[in-house]
Design a protein around this motif. Structure first.
Motif, PDB file in Angstrom:
ATOM      1  N   GLU A 197       0.845  -1.180   0.000  1.00  0.00           N
ATOM      2  CA  GLU A 197       0.000   0.000   0.000  1.00  0.00           C
ATOM      3  C   GLU A 197       0.885   1.236   0.000  1.00  0.00           C
ATOM      4  OE1 GLU A 197      -2.592  -0.060   3.340  1.00  0.00           O
ATOM      5  OE2 GLU A 197      -3.915  -1.599   2.520  1.00  0.00           O
ATOM      6  N   ASN A 198       0.276   2.359  -0.391  1.00  0.00           N
ATOM      7  CA  ASN A 198       0.950   3.646  -0.287  1.00  0.00           C
ATOM      8  C   ASN A 198       0.404   4.399   0.909  1.00  0.00           C
ATOM      9  OD1 ASN A 198       1.187   3.035  -3.386  1.00  0.00           O
ATOM     10  ND2 ASN A 198       2.716   4.583  -2.931  1.00  0.00           N
ATOM     11  N   THR A 199       1.277   5.097   1.607  1.00  0.00           N
ATOM     12  CA  THR A 199       0.850   5.863   2.767  1.00  0.00           C
ATOM     13  C   THR A 199       1.397   7.273   2.671  1.00  0.00           C
ATOM     14  OG1 THR A 199       0.948   6.045   5.178  1.00  0.00           O
ATOM     15  CG2 THR A 199       2.843   5.018   4.094  1.00  0.00           C
ATOM     16  N   ASN A 200       0.578   8.237   3.061  1.00  0.00           N
ATOM     17  CA  ASN A 200       1.021   9.633   3.070  1.00  0.00           C
ATOM     18  C   ASN A 200       1.721   9.984   4.374  1.00  0.00           C
ATOM     19  OD1 ASN A 200      -0.076  10.187   0.524  1.00  0.00           O
ATOM     20  ND2 ASN A 200      -2.119  10.462   1.411  1.00  0.00           N
ATOM     21  N   ARG A 201       1.630   9.123   5.351  1.00  0.00           N
ATOM     22  CA  ARG A 201       2.228   9.396   6.661  1.00  0.00           C
ATOM     23  C   ARG A 201       3.334   8.387   6.898  1.00  0.00           C
ATOM     24  NH1 ARG A 201       0.982   8.319  12.242  1.00  0.00           N
ATOM     25  NH2 ARG A 201       1.447  10.129  13.529  1.00  0.00           N
ATOM     26  N   ILE A 202       4.558   8.806   6.689  1.00  0.00           N
ATOM     27  CA  ILE A 202       5.700   7.896   6.794  1.00  0.00           C
ATOM     28  C   ILE A 202       6.266   7.984   8.205  1.00  0.00           C
ATOM     29  CG2 ILE A 202       7.965   7.316   5.873  1.00  0.00           C
ATOM     30  CD1 ILE A 202       7.116   8.636   3.273  1.00  0.00           C
ATOM     31  N   VAL A 203       6.288   6.865   8.898  1.00  0.00           N
ATOM     32  CA  VAL A 203       6.775   6.832  10.274  1.00  0.00           C
ATOM     33  C   VAL A 203       7.823   5.738  10.399  1.00  0.00           C
ATOM     34  CG1 VAL A 203       4.649   7.724  11.300  1.00  0.00           C
ATOM     35  CG2 VAL A 203       4.903   5.270  10.909  1.00  0.00           C
ATOM     36  N   GLY A 204       8.737   5.943  11.341  1.00  0.00           N
ATOM     37  CA  GLY A 204       9.771   4.942  11.542  1.00  0.00           C
ATOM     38  C   GLY A 204      11.034   5.566  12.095  1.00  0.00           C
ATOM     39  N   THR A 205      12.125   4.846  12.043  1.00  0.00           N
ATOM     40  CA  THR A 205      13.389   5.295  12.591  1.00  0.00           C
ATOM     41  C   THR A 205      14.451   5.314  11.512  1.00  0.00           C
ATOM     42  OG1 THR A 205      12.797   4.342  14.727  1.00  0.00           O
ATOM     43  CG2 THR A 205      15.120   4.857  14.382  1.00  0.00           C
ATOM     44  N   TYR A 206      15.201   6.401  11.454  1.00  0.00           N
ATOM     45  CA  TYR A 206      16.227   6.549  10.437  1.00  0.00           C
ATOM     46  C   TYR A 206      17.223   5.398  10.526  1.00  0.00           C
ATOM     47  CZ  TYR A 206      19.423   8.806   7.237  1.00  0.00           C
ATOM     48  OH  TYR A 206      20.198   9.086   6.154  1.00  0.00           O
ATOM     49  N   GLY A 207      17.615   4.878   9.373  1.00  0.00           N
ATOM     50  CA  GLY A 207      18.569   3.779   9.319  1.00  0.00           C
ATOM     51  C   GLY A 207      17.914   2.423   9.212  1.00  0.00           C
ATOM     52  N   TYR A 208      16.619   2.335   9.555  1.00  0.00           N
ATOM     53  CA  TYR A 208      15.910   1.053   9.483  1.00  0.00           C
ATOM     54  C   TYR A 208      14.850   1.040   8.388  1.00  0.00           C
ATOM     55  CZ  TYR A 208      17.935  -0.045  14.070  1.00  0.00           C
ATOM     56  OH  TYR A 208      18.799  -0.298  15.113  1.00  0.00           O
ATOM     57  N   MET A 209      14.547   2.206   7.796  1.00  0.00           N
ATOM     58  CA  MET A 209      13.484   2.284   6.788  1.00  0.00           C
ATOM     59  C   MET A 209      13.995   1.871   5.415  1.00  0.00           C
ATOM     60  SD  MET A 209      11.149   5.610   7.666  1.00  0.00           S
ATOM     61  CE  MET A 209      12.494   6.779   7.725  1.00  0.00           C
ATOM     62  N   SER A 210      13.187   1.091   4.702  1.00  0.00           N
ATOM     63  CA  SER A 210      13.548   0.666   3.355  1.00  0.00           C
ATOM     64  C   SER A 210      13.446   1.854   2.399  1.00  0.00           C
ATOM     65  CB  SER A 210      12.613  -0.458   2.890  1.00  0.00           C
ATOM     66  OG  SER A 210      11.283   0.003   2.850  1.00  0.00           O
ATOM     67  N   PRO A 211      14.166   1.818   1.286  1.00  0.00           N
ATOM     68  CA  PRO A 211      14.166   2.973   0.378  1.00  0.00           C
ATOM     69  C   PRO A 211      12.810   3.266  -0.232  1.00  0.00           C
ATOM     70  CG  PRO A 211      15.332   1.109  -0.578  1.00  0.00           C
ATOM     71  CD  PRO A 211      15.112   0.778   0.856  1.00  0.00           C
ATOM     72  N   GLU A 212      12.060   2.229  -0.636  1.00  0.00           N
ATOM     73  CA  GLU A 212      10.769   2.482  -1.271  1.00  0.00           C
ATOM     74  C   GLU A 212       9.770   3.085  -0.293  1.00  0.00           C
ATOM     75  OE1 GLU A 212      10.453  -1.663   0.438  1.00  0.00           O
ATOM     76  OE2 GLU A 212      11.967  -0.512  -0.669  1.00  0.00           O
ATOM     77  N   TYR A 213       9.963   2.803   0.999  1.00  0.00           N
ATOM     78  CA  TYR A 213       9.068   3.358   2.022  1.00  0.00           C
ATOM     79  C   TYR A 213       9.470   4.789   2.370  1.00  0.00           C
ATOM     80  CZ  TYR A 213       6.659   3.859   6.505  1.00  0.00           C
ATOM     81  OH  TYR A 213       5.882   4.305   7.525  1.00  0.00           O
ATOM     82  N   ALA A 214      10.770   5.026   2.584  1.00  0.00           N
ATOM     83  CA  ALA A 214      11.238   6.349   2.974  1.00  0.00           C
ATOM     84  C   ALA A 214      11.026   7.380   1.876  1.00  0.00           C
ATOM     85  CB  ALA A 214      12.715   6.278   3.356  1.00  0.00           C
ATOM     86  N   LEU A 215      11.204   6.982   0.617  1.00  0.00           N
ATOM     87  CA  LEU A 215      11.135   7.938  -0.486  1.00  0.00           C
ATOM     88  C   LEU A 215       9.752   8.046  -1.107  1.00  0.00           C
ATOM     89  CD1 LEU A 215      14.513   7.162  -2.279  1.00  0.00           C
ATOM     90  CD2 LEU A 215      14.016   8.998  -0.669  1.00  0.00           C
ATOM     91  N   ASN A 216       9.036   6.916  -1.202  1.00  0.00           N
ATOM     92  CA  ASN A 216       7.762   6.907  -1.928  1.00  0.00           C
ATOM     93  C   ASN A 216       6.564   6.533  -1.070  1.00  0.00           C
ATOM     94  OD1 ASN A 216       9.125   7.488  -4.416  1.00  0.00           O
ATOM     95  ND2 ASN A 216       9.763   5.341  -4.486  1.00  0.00           N
ATOM     96  N   GLY A 217       6.796   6.162   0.183  1.00  0.00           N
ATOM     97  CA  GLY A 217       5.679   5.810   1.054  1.00  0.00           C
ATOM     98  C   GLY A 217       5.073   4.462   0.770  1.00  0.00           C
ATOM     99  N   VAL A 218       5.767   3.585   0.027  1.00  0.00           N
ATOM    100  CA  VAL A 218       5.248   2.250  -0.288  1.00  0.00           C
ATOM    101  C   VAL A 218       5.581   1.314   0.860  1.00  0.00           C
ATOM    102  CG1 VAL A 218       5.346   0.295  -1.860  1.00  0.00           C
ATOM    103  CG2 VAL A 218       5.503   2.625  -2.757  1.00  0.00           C
ATOM    104  N   VAL A 219       4.556   0.772   1.508  1.00  0.00           N
ATOM    105  CA  VAL A 219       4.760  -0.110   2.652  1.00  0.00           C
ATOM    106  C   VAL A 219       4.252  -1.505   2.312  1.00  0.00           C
ATOM    107  CG1 VAL A 219       2.572   0.584   3.692  1.00  0.00           C
ATOM    108  CG2 VAL A 219       4.309  -0.470   5.117  1.00  0.00           C
TER     109      VAL A 219
END
Length: 811
Positions: free
Chosen positions: A644-666
């Motif tokens: 899914e795509n999310t407009n609210r990206i949450v998490g901790t720096y260094g552990y987030m995948s690139p597609e999630y951090a940049l595009n919000g794809v979870v």
């Protein structure tokens, strides 16, 4: 005289031939007729019987089809009159890979490959034995086809390499398991045939849920459940403890522990023809063909455990008195406006559900003679005919027109009245809520949590504390203050962006950890509510247990089981305490976290993506068993949704995948990436978001990748482990898995099911990892709990305003 001598010689020759033939048959009679040995072929027209001839193995063609399948059948005694279920196979080997002709051979080749060969070099492989193994295949009297390795010395069974009981189709036999194994990822499920003529995997499955109950799913949605197993039976099946069929008594049992959960039954000695078969409409029938489990038709509202299908208002006029939508079966040549759902895996039951869900549908039918595919009509006309084009059609039974008209008027008036009542209620509620203060809103939230976490009525406890359902408890602020000595600094375990964590002791002596949400926290009501509603429904040995919550006087508090050893980062990144983390502890933590994630992704009632997996969110109990915690940012997925795509990206720096951090794809691969980072941190004792090169910002992922590429991967291991005994192969395998998990493209990363297999199976060949993501140029310099701006030259503006980045201190 010469003629007499010739006659004597002829008679002697014939006697010798008969003696030789009898000798050959006596030798053949001593061979096992239930076994296929290496190099032997079992051809299409042959039968293989079990030792006592209870079962037979043979190729067959169901119905009118020419396709050939390999199946196991009951051998019917002469005094038994067979019914339709007695003639059905109890297991089908190649159900999704039919053989187009009679060229099939079951064999074990010289390389130890157990397979069906057919056509010109085509194969359907069951299992490949280890090199130089002495193997054979045998059909047992319980209906289990086993592929076994034999001892070279005496020919006894050394081990079972593969068995049909681990690959069930649509039938459950005595001694066959129905359930799941958390350690190996094995899941024993029954899957329906598409139709009586097509054994291929259908849309209905029958198995065990981690909540200790039997369930039937249709395309991932629960349509029936048995209730919880207790006191020797399931809640909705109390007669199961004394069940019997036409041939004798049946004994049912349920096994549940940390590694596995399964349902199993046995039959009395000498009992024959016992089985439970799942049909394509979601009903499990016994050996007589009578419904036993999941019999939700025709009126599911009156059957315990059935989830009644909710029809749209347009169907209400067509319901009968018992609230069911009925169809009339007819023959004819149909024409009119229709939609063809030409999917090979569509059964007639799937077609019925499609028709029930569409307001325009007036009839449905299969598109082929074998009962597969689907066609639904919105405008149907047909001719009664005896030609070959005649089809079996199911038409919605309509009520008489005048009654339907009055029903329509009544329904319309009811809807109109309900709409105005709803508007009035909503206006009053909006006005009332406009005058509510924070305290009233918090009480409303508490009520919402109580209703969502446990629909059943909850009971008030002796004190001011309350219980939600059987497990989750709502604590009063007074009891929390008493437990933590009014949130004394002496009881403080740690602090992070969410607030502070305090150790406490309840009045009953239980040690707890209380997480007090700070008013200035980036985690607000949504995360607080999410964690309560989510984790209360999850139970696994590698997930932290939430005991309850407190919402009072603007306080929002979560209460957990106290973990003696606090969080993993306290050990992993402390130069003194990391000595306590031996290799065996680290490997157990890696495998435990993997099992916890596998449960969240695949086996939990809710398909959950954690989204904030990191060392500070892994708690450790007395035995250093890892517990995944902090589900405030978790995301619940539907059974058929992969990402899914999310407009609210949450998490901790260094552990987030690139597609999630940049595009919000979870997706599940988001957690897989975080797990890979955590795995590398556990092995190295280093944090990912640090620089490990004086000339360039090379993080831990980049360091691991360079060492792997240069053949120096073992240099990544924490120096503190140099004196401890650890297997280099285990370490290399873990580093290999870690690099597979942090690959740049999500599609290249393994699933958590694959990760568990890779970590636990030393013989499994691992693919070479590709270049990882975020390994250079992105080492963090920001302060924690700040909004981060992620820039991409391909995007005009990519400022993620709701990005919550946290670096939490240990518990």
């Amino acid at each position: 005289m010469a003629k007499k001598r010739t006659t004597i010689q002829l008679n002697l020759t014939l006697c010798c031939c008969f003696l030789f033939i009898d000798f050959c048959f006596s030798i053949i009679g001593t061979q096992k007729t239930d076994t296929i040995f290496q190099g032997q072929e079992f051809r299409d027209w042959e039968h293989l019987n079990s030792d006592n001839k209870v079962f037979r193995l043979q190729f067959f063609s169901p119905g009118n089809t020419k396709n050939r399948y390999l199946g196991i059948f009951y051998n019917l005694p002469p005094d038994v009159t067979p019914n339709d279920y007695d003639k059905r196979p109890v297991w089908v080997a190649n159900r999704d890979s039919p053989i187009p002709d009679a060229s099939g051979n079951l064999m074990i080749d010289t390389d130890g490959k157990f397979m069906i060969s057919y056509g010109e070099g085509q194969e359907f492989v069951f299992f490949i034995a280890p090199a130089r193994s002495n193997v054979s295949s045998r059909l047992l009297d319980n209906g289990n086809l086993v592929f076994q390795e034999l001892n070279n010395s005496d020919g006894s069974v050394k081990q079972i390499l593969w068995q049909s009981f681990d690959q069930p189709t649509d039938t459950l036999l005595p001694g066959m398991k129905l359930g799941l194994n958390f350690k190996t990822g094995q899941r024993w499920l029954l899957t329906s045939w598409i139709s009586d003529q097509v054994p291929a995997s259908g849309s209905v499955t029958f198995g065990v849920d981690p909540t200790n109950q039997l369930m039937i799913w249709w395309r991932g949605s629960v349509v029936w459940n048995s209730g919880i197993w207790q006191n020797g039976h399931f809640d909705y099946m109390q007669n199961l403890a004394t069940a019997s069929d036409q041939y004798g008594d049946l004994n049912f049992s349920y096994v549940s522990d940390e590694e596995k959960k399964y349902f199993i039954y046995s039959a009395s000695e000498g009992q024959i023809l016992t089985r439970y078969t799942l049909d394509s409409s979601g009903i499990v029938n016994d050996s007589t063909g009578s419904p036993t489990f999941g019999a939700c038709t025709p009126h599911p509202a009156f059957v315990p455990g059935c989830n009644m299908e909710i029809l749209s208002p347009c169907r209400r006029a067509d319901l009968d008195r018992e609230g069911d939508l009925l169809f009339d079966q007819t023959q004819g040549f149909p024409y009119g406006d229709s939609i063809v759902l030409d999917k090979n895996n569509y059964s007639l039951f799937d077609c019925r559900v499609e028709c029930r869900s569409k307001c325009s549908c007036v009839a449905y039918a299969s598109i082929s003679d074998n009962g597969t595919g689907c066609e639904i009509w919105s405008n149907l006309q047909f001719e009664m005919t005896d030609f070959k084009q005649s089809r079996e059609i199911f038409v919605i039974r309509r009520k008489p027109g005048i009654i339907g008209s009055w029903v329509g008027v009544a329904v319309g008036f009811t809807i109109f009245t309900a709409f105005w009542c709803l508007c009035i209620v909503m206006l009053r509620r909006i006005r009332a809520e406009a005058n509510l203060g924070n305290k009233m809103r918090e009480k409303r939230l508490l009520y919402e949590l109580q209703r969502a976490a446990a629909p059943a009525i909850y009971k008030r406890a002796k004190s001011r504390d309350e219980k939600i359902g059987h497990e989750l408890q709502v604590f009063s602020l007074e009891s929390i203050e008493l437990a933590t000595n009014s949130f004394s600094n002496r009881n403080k375990l740690g602090e992070g962006g969410f607030g502070s964590v305090y150790k406490g002791e309840l009045l009953d002596g239980r040690a707890v950890a209380t997480k007090r949400l700070a008013r200035t926290s980036g985690q607000g009501f949504q995360e607080f509510k999410n964690e309560i509603l989510l984790i209360a429904k999850l139970q696994h040995t590698n997930l932290v247990k939430l005991l309850g919550c407190c919402i009072e006087d603007e306080e929002k508090i979560l209460v957990y089981d106290y973990m003696t050893n606090k969080s993993l980062d306290l050990f992993l990144f402390d130069p003194h305490r990391k000595e306590l983390l031996k290799w065996t502890n680290r490997l157990n933590i890696i495998e435990g976290v993997a099992q916890g994630l596998l449960y969240l992704h695949k086996y939990s009632r809710l398909r959950v993506i954690h989204r904030d997996l990191k060392a500070s969110n892994i708690l450790l109990d007395d035995n250093m068993t890892p517990k995944i915690s902090d589900f405030g940012m978790a995301r619940i997925f539907g059974a058929q949704v992969s990402e899914e795509n999310t407009n609210r990206i949450v998490g901790t720096y260094g552990y987030m995948s690139p597609e999630y951090a940049l595009n919000g794809v979870v997706s599940e691969k988001t957690d897989v990436f975080s797990f890979g980072v955590l795995l590398l941190e556990i092995i190295s004792g280093k944090k990912n978001h640090r620089s490990y090169d004086s000339e360039r910002p090379l993080n831990l992922i980049g360091l691991a990748w360079e060492m792997w590429s240069e053949g120096r991967a073992l240099e990544l291991v924490d120096p503190i482990l140099e004196d401890s005994s650890h297997s280099k192969n285990e370490v290399m395998r873990c580093i290999h898995v870690g690099l597979l998990c942090v690959q740049d493209q999500a599609k290249d990363r393994p699933s958590m099911s694959d990760v568990v297999s890779m970590l636990t199976n030393d013989n499994l060949h691992l693919p070479a990892p590709k270049q990882p993501a975020f390994f250079i140029g992105l080492v963090a310099t920001q302060e924690p709990e700040k909004e981060q701006e992620i820039k991409d030259p391909n995007l005009k503006k990519c400022s993620i305003k709701h990005l919550s980045i946290s670096e939490m201190e240990p518990r």
